[in-house]
Design a protein around this motif. Structure first.
Motif, mmCIF file in Angstrom:
data_model
loop_
_atom_site.group_PDB
_atom_site.id
_atom_site.type_symbol
_atom_site.label_atom_id
_atom_site.label_comp_id
_atom_site.label_asym_id
_atom_site.label_seq_id
_atom_site.Cartn_x
_atom_site.Cartn_y
_atom_site.Cartn_z
ATOM 1 N N THR A 164 -14.855 -2.427 0.158
ATOM 2 C CA THR A 164 -14.389 -2.509 1.546
ATOM 3 C C THR A 164 -14.044 -3.963 1.822
ATOM 4 N N CYS A 165 -13.158 -4.186 2.781
ATOM 5 C CA CYS A 165 -12.712 -5.551 3.083
ATOM 6 C C CYS A 165 -13.804 -6.341 3.791
ATOM 7 N N VAL A 166 -14.858 -5.650 4.255
ATOM 8 C CA VAL A 166 -15.940 -6.356 4.950
ATOM 9 C C VAL A 166 -17.206 -6.421 4.097
ATOM 10 N N GLU A 188 -4.559 -6.081 8.821
ATOM 11 C CA GLU A 188 -5.986 -6.084 8.446
ATOM 12 C C GLU A 188 -6.020 -6.323 6.951
ATOM 13 N N LEU A 189 -6.314 -7.554 6.539
ATOM 14 C CA LEU A 189 -6.070 -7.957 5.152
ATOM 15 C C LEU A 189 -7.383 -8.196 4.403
ATOM 16 N N GLY A 190 -7.282 -9.001 3.351
ATOM 17 C CA GLY A 190 -8.430 -9.200 2.469
ATOM 18 C C GLY A 190 -9.557 -9.979 3.117
ATOM 19 N N ILE A 218 1.058 1.434 7.305
ATOM 20 C CA ILE A 218 0.826 1.488 5.861
ATOM 21 C C ILE A 218 -0.656 1.274 5.613
ATOM 22 N N THR A 219 -1.296 2.221 4.903
ATOM 23 C CA THR A 219 -2.753 2.211 4.807
ATOM 24 C C THR A 219 -3.234 2.183 3.360
ATOM 25 N N PRO A 220 -4.505 1.741 3.160
ATOM 26 C CA PRO A 220 -5.035 1.529 1.816
ATOM 27 C C PRO A 220 -5.801 2.726 1.284
ATOM 28 N N TRP A 221 -6.223 2.612 0.032
ATOM 29 C CA TRP A 221 -6.919 3.720 -0.637
ATOM 30 C C TRP A 221 -8.417 3.740 -0.318
ATOM 31 N N ASN A 222 -8.960 2.644 0.213
ATOM 32 C CA ASN A 222 -10.433 2.620 0.297
ATOM 33 C C ASN A 222 -10.986 3.382 1.486
ATOM 34 N N GLU A 232 -12.364 -15.518 -4.757
ATOM 35 C CA GLU A 232 -11.654 -14.251 -4.996
ATOM 36 C C GLU A 232 -12.476 -13.067 -4.502
ATOM 37 N N GLU A 233 -11.822 -12.127 -3.840
ATOM 38 C CA GLU A 233 -12.480 -10.917 -3.345
ATOM 39 C C GLU A 233 -12.837 -10.025 -4.541
ATOM 40 N N ILE A 234 -14.127 -9.648 -4.654
ATOM 41 C CA ILE A 234 -14.592 -8.883 -5.816
ATOM 42 C C ILE A 234 -14.116 -7.434 -5.739
ATOM 43 N N ALA A 251 3.984 6.998 8.901
ATOM 44 C CA ALA A 251 2.856 6.434 8.159
ATOM 45 C C ALA A 251 3.038 6.658 6.671
ATOM 46 N N LYS A 252 2.639 5.632 5.881
ATOM 47 C CA LYS A 252 2.624 5.762 4.423
ATOM 48 C C LYS A 252 1.210 5.551 3.923
ATOM 49 N N PRO A 253 0.524 6.597 3.472
ATOM 50 C CA PRO A 253 -0.810 6.434 2.889
ATOM 51 C C PRO A 253 -0.696 5.832 1.487
ATOM 52 N N ALA A 254 -1.813 5.341 0.965
ATOM 53 C CA ALA A 254 -1.804 4.808 -0.402
ATOM 54 C C ALA A 254 -1.523 5.927 -1.395
ATOM 55 N N SER A 255 -0.792 5.615 -2.452
ATOM 56 C CA SER A 255 -0.400 6.640 -3.428
ATOM 57 C C SER A 255 -1.598 7.227 -4.164
ATOM 58 N N GLN A 256 -2.693 6.423 -4.278
ATOM 59 C CA GLN A 256 -3.870 6.933 -4.989
ATOM 60 C C GLN A 256 -4.677 7.903 -4.132
ATOM 61 N N THR A 296 2.040 -1.903 11.303
ATOM 62 C CA THR A 296 0.602 -2.094 11.230
ATOM 63 C C THR A 296 0.146 -1.761 9.817
ATOM 64 N N PHE A 297 -0.631 -2.682 9.226
ATOM 65 C CA PHE A 297 -0.938 -2.603 7.790
ATOM 66 C C PHE A 297 -2.401 -2.926 7.549
ATOM 67 N N THR A 298 -3.029 -2.190 6.659
ATOM 68 C CA THR A 298 -4.346 -2.549 6.134
ATOM 69 C C THR A 298 -4.255 -2.545 4.617
ATOM 70 N N GLY A 299 -4.616 -3.680 4.020
ATOM 71 C CA GLY A 299 -4.533 -3.786 2.566
ATOM 72 C C GLY A 299 -4.671 -5.234 2.144
ATOM 73 N N SER A 300 -4.087 -5.584 1.022
ATOM 74 C CA SER A 300 -4.263 -6.933 0.484
ATOM 75 C C SER A 300 -3.486 -7.968 1.274
ATOM 76 N N THR A 301 -4.009 -9.173 1.275
ATOM 77 C CA THR A 301 -3.310 -10.278 1.944
ATOM 78 C C THR A 301 -1.951 -10.516 1.297
ATOM 79 N N SER A 339 7.443 5.681 -3.137
ATOM 80 C CA SER A 339 7.627 4.298 -3.581
ATOM 81 C C SER A 339 7.260 3.323 -2.472
ATOM 82 N N ALA A 340 6.161 2.576 -2.698
ATOM 83 C CA ALA A 340 5.680 1.661 -1.664
ATOM 84 C C ALA A 340 6.750 0.658 -1.270
ATOM 85 N N SER A 341 7.437 0.091 -2.251
ATOM 86 C CA SER A 341 8.426 -0.949 -1.913
ATOM 87 C C SER A 341 9.603 -0.353 -1.161
HETATM 88 N N1 LIG Z 1 -8.355 -5.398 4.081
HETATM 89 C C1 LIG Z 1 -8.586 -4.198 3.631
HETATM 90 O O1 LIG Z 1 -9.072 -3.320 4.328
HETATM 91 C C2 LIG Z 1 -8.204 -3.868 2.244
HETATM 92 C C3 LIG Z 1 -7.975 -4.866 1.329
HETATM 93 N N2 LIG Z 1 -7.604 -4.536 0.076
HETATM 94 C C4 LIG Z 1 -7.345 -5.607 -0.870
HETATM 95 O O2 LIG Z 1 -6.149 -5.279 -1.596
HETATM 96 C C5 LIG Z 1 -6.446 -5.323 -2.976
HETATM 97 C C6 LIG Z 1 -5.628 -4.312 -3.706
HETATM 98 O O3 LIG Z 1 -5.868 -3.023 -3.143
HETATM 99 P P1 LIG Z 1 -4.652 -2.105 -2.924
HETATM 100 O O4 LIG Z 1 -4.930 -0.794 -2.335
HETATM 101 O O5 LIG Z 1 -3.870 -2.135 -4.202
HETATM 102 O O6 LIG Z 1 -3.975 -2.883 -1.749
HETATM 103 P P2 LIG Z 1 -2.428 -3.049 -1.575
HETATM 104 O O7 LIG Z 1 -2.279 -4.048 -0.526
HETATM 105 O O8 LIG Z 1 -1.748 -3.231 -2.872
HETATM 106 O O9 LIG Z 1 -1.975 -1.578 -1.020
HETATM 107 C C7 LIG Z 1 -2.283 -1.212 0.302
HETATM 108 C C8 LIG Z 1 -1.131 -0.323 0.788
HETATM 109 O O10 LIG Z 1 0.076 -1.074 0.765
HETATM 110 C C9 LIG Z 1 1.071 -0.386 0.017
HETATM 111 N N3 LIG Z 1 1.959 -1.342 -0.615
HETATM 112 C C10 LIG Z 1 1.779 -2.021 -1.764
HETATM 113 N N4 LIG Z 1 2.846 -2.830 -1.985
HETATM 114 C C11 LIG Z 1 3.710 -2.632 -0.953
HETATM 115 C C12 LIG Z 1 4.995 -3.156 -0.594
HETATM 116 N N5 LIG Z 1 5.612 -4.048 -1.347
HETATM 117 N N6 LIG Z 1 5.585 -2.709 0.537
HETATM 118 C C13 LIG Z 1 4.962 -1.801 1.318
HETATM 119 N N7 LIG Z 1 3.760 -1.264 1.039
HETATM 120 C C14 LIG Z 1 3.146 -1.685 -0.088
HETATM 121 C C15 LIG Z 1 0.279 0.434 -0.975
HETATM 122 O O11 LIG Z 1 1.079 1.505 -1.446
HETATM 123 P P3 LIG Z 1 0.750 2.138 -2.914
HETATM 124 O O12 LIG Z 1 -0.593 2.732 -2.786
HETATM 125 O O13 LIG Z 1 1.831 3.166 -3.087
HETATM 126 O O14 LIG Z 1 0.813 1.012 -3.872
HETATM 127 C C16 LIG Z 1 -0.880 0.904 -0.085
HETATM 128 O O15 LIG Z 1 -0.466 1.983 0.727
HETATM 129 C C17 LIG Z 1 -7.937 -4.999 -3.052
HETATM 130 O O16 LIG Z 1 -8.447 -5.500 -4.272
HETATM 131 C C18 LIG Z 1 -8.450 -5.741 -1.844
HETATM 132 O O17 LIG Z 1 -8.554 -7.123 -2.171
HETATM 133 C C19 LIG Z 1 -7.393 -3.250 -0.322
HETATM 134 C C20 LIG Z 1 -7.670 -2.226 0.575
HETATM 135 C C21 LIG Z 1 -8.125 -2.457 1.911
#
Ligand SMILES: NC(=O)C1=CN([C@@H]2O[C@H](COP(=O)(O)OP(=O)(O)OC[C@H]3O[C@@H](n4cnc5c(N)ncnc54)[C@H](OP(=O)(O)O)[C@@H]3O)[C@@H](O)[C@H]2O)C=CC1
Ligand SMILES: O=C(O)[C@H](O)CS(=O)(=O)O
Length: 485
Positions: free
Chosen positions: A288-290, A255-257, A153-157, A385-387, A179-184, A230-235, A212-214
């Protein structure tokens, strides 16, 4: 330009080697953050489609794991070559859905290719062990084998390189992927599916599902056929995925916040430190997370550093990512702009001084002025807080120990940076900072050769380096007797 990207802009999902719509026919709109115009749609899939993708991946796994590492490497090298052959079109597609400057998008696509090539070769070096046996009549082996179907599961950035950094090692190890890319930003991930299909990966080895992410997340974390997430996105989301993966004891890589500190000591050259500060802060408009979240500058050079960073920040060109010379694109959405505005207002209320930028850009939409805030203090929200935006808070410190303590005062531990000319200080500070990634006199440090990953609540596991393939492997111990030795 649009014509070149149209081949890769798939408005369908890749499941079991077929391009399909959602069972319901529902779709999600994809918006260009620079123009706020809809650029297309993708299927809004859910659990049923994800389950079929997992079953296709499981079916493919039984033959894919038997291919030789060398044969897997040949296909990965073909994928690498295809990414580079189409770098411009893929970069333009990335800019359209994510907004970053074209130069940064080209670099991201180049990084995607680099991760694929790196793991094409790392997959050929997954060594086991032959261990000296304590028994004369038995032999001991330790083998490494692919875990099986993985969910990514991967993020939009970084919609391209974050996926490549996962499917590269997964496929090289002999795993298959859903793999599930970010919806944006779904198109860059779907484009990797197009290229994997054209490179000749067998059906079901790579599957890409949008929607639907959930629902997709629940199927990936609860389906027992999936052996790793394996996930990159918010904590926040990472913690949910870890909890849900526990039900079937899956491996997890997170790979989180982040909340990166950037320390500048009196003995550092201010010009070089400011150059590194701009690189570490404003890449992807601070999304970016870094990216640096907190600048800590020693008393003796504080005013000069602020003055030089303000000058450099005001020189940044804000605009559409496809325009020549753009250095700062739009933020991803309105919610991101509102978060940045809240953090600036909070700092101003608590004594912070906005000395550059500070408000929405005259271009409108989600464009924002690169901003510098002087006299930042620990009670301001961005201390914790992460800006995730183009805002540079500058804190003042007096002593080395105080700076390290302030830097470590966070639940996160992903990236940090510091500038000094003193070698002894470099080792004291490096050993005192609780971060997974440390830049010493450098502001951009991510590279495929090095393990990327955070400590504390910034994550689990590493991506990149030789370490990045380990989490896609199971280790087996084999004791062989009855040999008549
Ligand atoms: N560490 C890093 O590299 C990153 C950190 N971030 C942090 O996350 C914050 C929010 O960014 P955002 O992109 O919204 O990050 P999210 O963590 O909300 O989303 C990242 C991915 O997870 C998916 N997702 C969201 N909720 C769920 C769930 N319940 N189950 C499974 N997958 C889910 C999203 O899908 P969908 O797009 O469909 O919602 C997206 O593909 C940023 O402000 C930043 O703090 C964000 C990006 C990268
Ligand atoms: O998610 C991110 O922000 C990326 O990991 C940053 S990097 O890997 O491109 O440095």
């Amino acid at each position: 330009m649009l014509k070149k990207t149209s081949h890769f802009m798939r408005e369908a999902n890749f499941i079991g080697g077929a391009w399909v719509e959602a069972d319901s026919g529902a779709t999600i709109e994809v918006v260009n953050p620079a123009t706020r115009q809809t650029i297309g749609t993708v299927p809004k899939c859910g659990r049923a489609e994800t389950r079929r993708a997992i079953e296709a991946a499981e079916e493919a796994f039984h033959s894919w794991k038997k291919t030789s590492a060398n044969d897997r490497a040949k296909l990965l090298r073909k994928l690498h070559d295809a990414i580079l052959d189409n770098q411009e079109a893929l970069a333009e597609l990335l800019v359209m859905e994510q907004g970053k400057p074209l130069a940064e998008a080209r670099a991201e696509v180049g990084m995607s290719a680099a991760y694929v090539l790196w793991y094409a070769e790392e997959g050929r070096r997954v060594y086991g062990d032959v261990v000296p046996s304590p028994w004369a009549d038995r032999r001991i082996l330790v083998t490494k084998e692919p875990v099986g179907v993985i969910g990514a599961i991967t993020p939009w950035n970084f919609p391209s390189s974050m996926l490549a950094r996962k499917i590269g090692p997964a496929l090289a190890a002999g795993c298959t992927a859903v793999a599930k890319p970010a919806s944006q930003t779904p198109y860059s991930g779907l484009a990797l599916g197009v290229l994997a299909e054209e490179a000749g990966f067998p059906a079901g080895v790579v599957n890409i599902v949008t929607g639907s992410a959930s629902e997709i997340g629940d199927e990936l974390t609860e389906n027992p056929l999936v052996r790793k997430i394996t996930f990159t996105g918010s904590t926040e989301v990472g913690k949910v995925l870890i909890q849900k993966s526990a039900g079937t004891v899956k491996k997890v890589s997170m790979e989180l916040g982040g909340n990166a500190p950037f320390l500048v000591f009196d003995d550092a050259g201010v010009e070089r430190a400011v150059e590194g500060a701009v690189a570490a802060k404003y890449r992807n408009s601070g999304q970016t997370c870094v990216c640096t979240n907190r600048f800590f500058v020693q008393e003796g050079i504080y005013d000069r550093f602020v003055e030089k960073l303000v000058e450099a920040t005001n020189r940044l060109k804000v605009g559409s990512g496809l325009e020549d010379g753009t250095q700062q694109g739009p933020l991803i959405d309105e919610k991101a702009v509102e978060k940045v505005e809240e953090l600036i207002a909070d700092a101003a209320e608590k004594g912070g001084k906005v000395v550059a930028g500070g408000k929405r850009h005259s271009l409108g939409g989600t464009f924002f002025e690169p901003t510098v805030i002087a006299e930042a203090s620990p009670e301001m929200r961005f201390m914790q807080e992460e800006i995730f935006g183009p805002v540079s808070p500058i804190f003042r410190f007096h002593e080395e120990e105080e700076a390290v303590k302030l830097a470590n005062d966070t639940a996160f531990g992903l990236a940090c940076y510091f500038y000094t000319a003193d070698l002894g200080r470099a080792f004291r500070v490096m050993e005192g900072l609780k971060y997974g990634l440390i830049g010493v006199n450098e502001g951009i440090i991510t590279t495929v050769e090095a393990p990327f990953g955070g400590l504390k609540e910034s994550g689990l596991g590493k991506e990149g380096g030789h370490q990045g393939i380990e989490d896609y492997l199971d280790t087996k111990y084999v004791c062989i007797g009855g040999l008549g030795l």
